[in-house]
Design an enzyme around this catalytic site. Structure first.
Site, PDB file in Angstrom:
ATOM      1  N   HIS A   1      -9.256   0.925   5.313  1.00 42.44           N
ATOM      2  CA  HIS A   1      -7.966   1.190   5.946  1.00 42.44           C
ATOM      3  C   HIS A   1      -8.151   2.126   7.140  1.00 42.44           C
ATOM      4  O   HIS A   1      -8.978   3.043   7.082  1.00 42.44           O
ATOM      5  CB  HIS A   1      -6.985   1.799   4.935  1.00 42.44           C
ATOM      6  CG  HIS A   1      -5.579   1.760   5.441  1.00 42.44           C
ATOM      7  ND1 HIS A   1      -5.108   2.679   6.355  1.00 42.44           N
ATOM      8  CD2 HIS A   1      -4.569   0.886   5.219  1.00 42.44           C
ATOM      9  CE1 HIS A   1      -3.852   2.364   6.662  1.00 42.44           C
ATOM     10  NE2 HIS A   1      -3.497   1.285   5.986  1.00 42.44           N
TER      11      HIS A   1
ATOM     12  N   GLU B   1      -4.956  -5.057  10.615  1.00 36.04           N
ATOM     13  CA  GLU B   1      -3.910  -4.057  10.820  1.00 36.04           C
ATOM     14  C   GLU B   1      -4.149  -3.355  12.156  1.00 36.04           C
ATOM     15  O   GLU B   1      -4.938  -2.391  12.226  1.00 36.04           O
ATOM     16  CB  GLU B   1      -3.931  -3.019   9.692  1.00 36.04           C
ATOM     17  CG  GLU B   1      -3.643  -3.608   8.319  1.00 36.04           C
ATOM     18  CD  GLU B   1      -3.123  -2.550   7.348  1.00 36.04           C
ATOM     19  OE1 GLU B   1      -2.036  -2.745   6.804  1.00 36.04           O
ATOM     20  OE2 GLU B   1      -3.809  -1.516   7.154  1.00 36.04           O
TER      21      GLU B   1
ATOM     22  N   ASN C   1       0.867  -1.180   0.000  1.00 37.39           N
ATOM     23  CA  ASN C   1       0.000   0.000   0.000  1.00 37.39           C
ATOM     24  C   ASN C   1       0.905   1.232   0.000  1.00 37.39           C
ATOM     25  O   ASN C   1       1.515   1.550   1.014  1.00 37.39           O
ATOM     26  CB  ASN C   1      -0.895  -0.048   1.250  1.00 37.39           C
ATOM     27  CG  ASN C   1      -1.743   1.200   1.399  1.00 37.39           C
ATOM     28  OD1 ASN C   1      -1.803   2.035   0.486  1.00 37.39           O
ATOM     29  ND2 ASN C   1      -2.398   1.336   2.537  1.00 37.39           N
TER      30      ASN C   1
ATOM     31  N   GLU D   1      -6.517   4.547   8.126  1.00 36.53           N
ATOM     32  CA  GLU D   1      -6.339   5.987   7.811  1.00 36.53           C
ATOM     33  C   GLU D   1      -7.607   6.555   7.181  1.00 36.53           C
ATOM     34  O   GLU D   1      -7.944   7.723   7.396  1.00 36.53           O
ATOM     35  CB  GLU D   1      -5.113   6.153   6.897  1.00 36.53           C
ATOM     36  CG  GLU D   1      -3.818   5.919   7.680  1.00 36.53           C
ATOM     37  CD  GLU D   1      -2.677   5.308   6.897  1.00 36.53           C
ATOM     38  OE1 GLU D   1      -2.691   5.358   5.650  1.00 36.53           O
ATOM     39  OE2 GLU D   1      -1.758   4.756   7.535  1.00 36.53           O
TER      40      GLU D   1
END
Ligand code: 13P
Length: 252
Positions: free
Chosen positions: A97, A169, A9, A99
């Site tokens: 994700h 993650e 990524n 973020e």
């Protein structure tokens, strides 16, 4: 059989010339080292997707988008649809994700819609989730991860999981240099697989690839990937170096 996957990524890094250079290096290293048995994916920024998809078309490296909107088209300034990705031959998208969740307010309900839109357009989803440090300190990591998965994915039919890859993650390990220990990764991946078994049965659960992401480097990849429920990695910083990325690909 689930696949081994290593996906890079690139986040908001690399302009066009840097993206082309890195994609070429990765494709060349994958070819030269005769990488087999591991699917290799790179996710450049959206403005460079078409160029990089073309550049890597004849290689074993696949290209993924980092995000996508849920609508087919319409008045969503600045957004990109699944159909647009399909039209430039991009067949994989990273969704959820941390973020995106943290800086762009994406929540489980929105992500469920994005997942539906991707799958309806035959785009494979790498679905990310993970707990923040406070959750882990409070011992809530399984509850948090379990609800992220259920809320965004458990409306799907079992057959949809053929086109879904999960990426655990832990937020506290992303870009911090602090990796989950191989045991922490294995424990969570086993929990994720058990969550899938309970809802969809063992066959579906056994066939879903579950990636680990968060400060994976050449030095720690082998040990993390050796765990039975870890099927690969989603790599940030180390994916910006072709040599490091290849070393991680070869950690299997
Ligand atoms: P780092 O490998 O830089 O910790 O990033 C992980 C990640 O967020 C991949 O999506």
């Amino acid at each position: 059989m689930r696949k081994n996957i290593v996906a890079g990524n690139w986040k908001m890094n690399n302009d066009l010339s840097a993206s082309k250079k890195l994609a070429k290096q990765v494709a060349k290293l994958v070819r030269k080292n005769k990488v087999k048995g591991t699917k290799v994916i790179i996710a450049p920024t959206s403005v460079n997707l078409e160029r990089i998809a073309k550049l890597t078309r004849k290689s074993k490296v696949k290209v993924a988008a980092q995000n996508m909107h849920f609508a087919e088209n319409g008045a969503y300034t600045g957004e990109i649809s699944a159909q647009m990705l399909k039209s430039i031959d991009v067949k994989t998208v990273i969704l959820g994700h941390s973020e995106r969740r943290e800086y762009f307010g994406e929540d489980d309900a929105l992500l469920a819609k994005k997942v539906d839109a991707a799958l309806a357009n035959k785009i494979e989803v790498i679905f990310c989730f993970g707990e923040v440090l406070a959750d882990r300190k409070a011992g809530n990591e399984e509850a948090v991860v379990g609800s992220q998965i259920k809320n965004a994915l458990f409306h799907l039919e079992a057959s949809a999981f053929k086109n879904i890859v999960l990426a655990y993650e832990p937020v506290w390990a992303i870009g911090t240099g602090e990796t989950a220990t191989p045991e922490q990764a294995q424990d969570m991946h086993a929990f994720i697989r058990k969550t899938l078994v309970d809802k969809y049965g063992a066959e579906v659960a056994d066939n879903v690839s579950i990636l680990y992401g968060g400060s994976v480097k050449p030095a720690n990849a082998k040990e993390i990937f050796s765990k039975p429920d870890v099927d690969g990695g989603l790599i940030g910083g180390a994916a910006l170096s072709a040599d490091d990325f290849l070393a991680i690909v070869q950690a299997f």
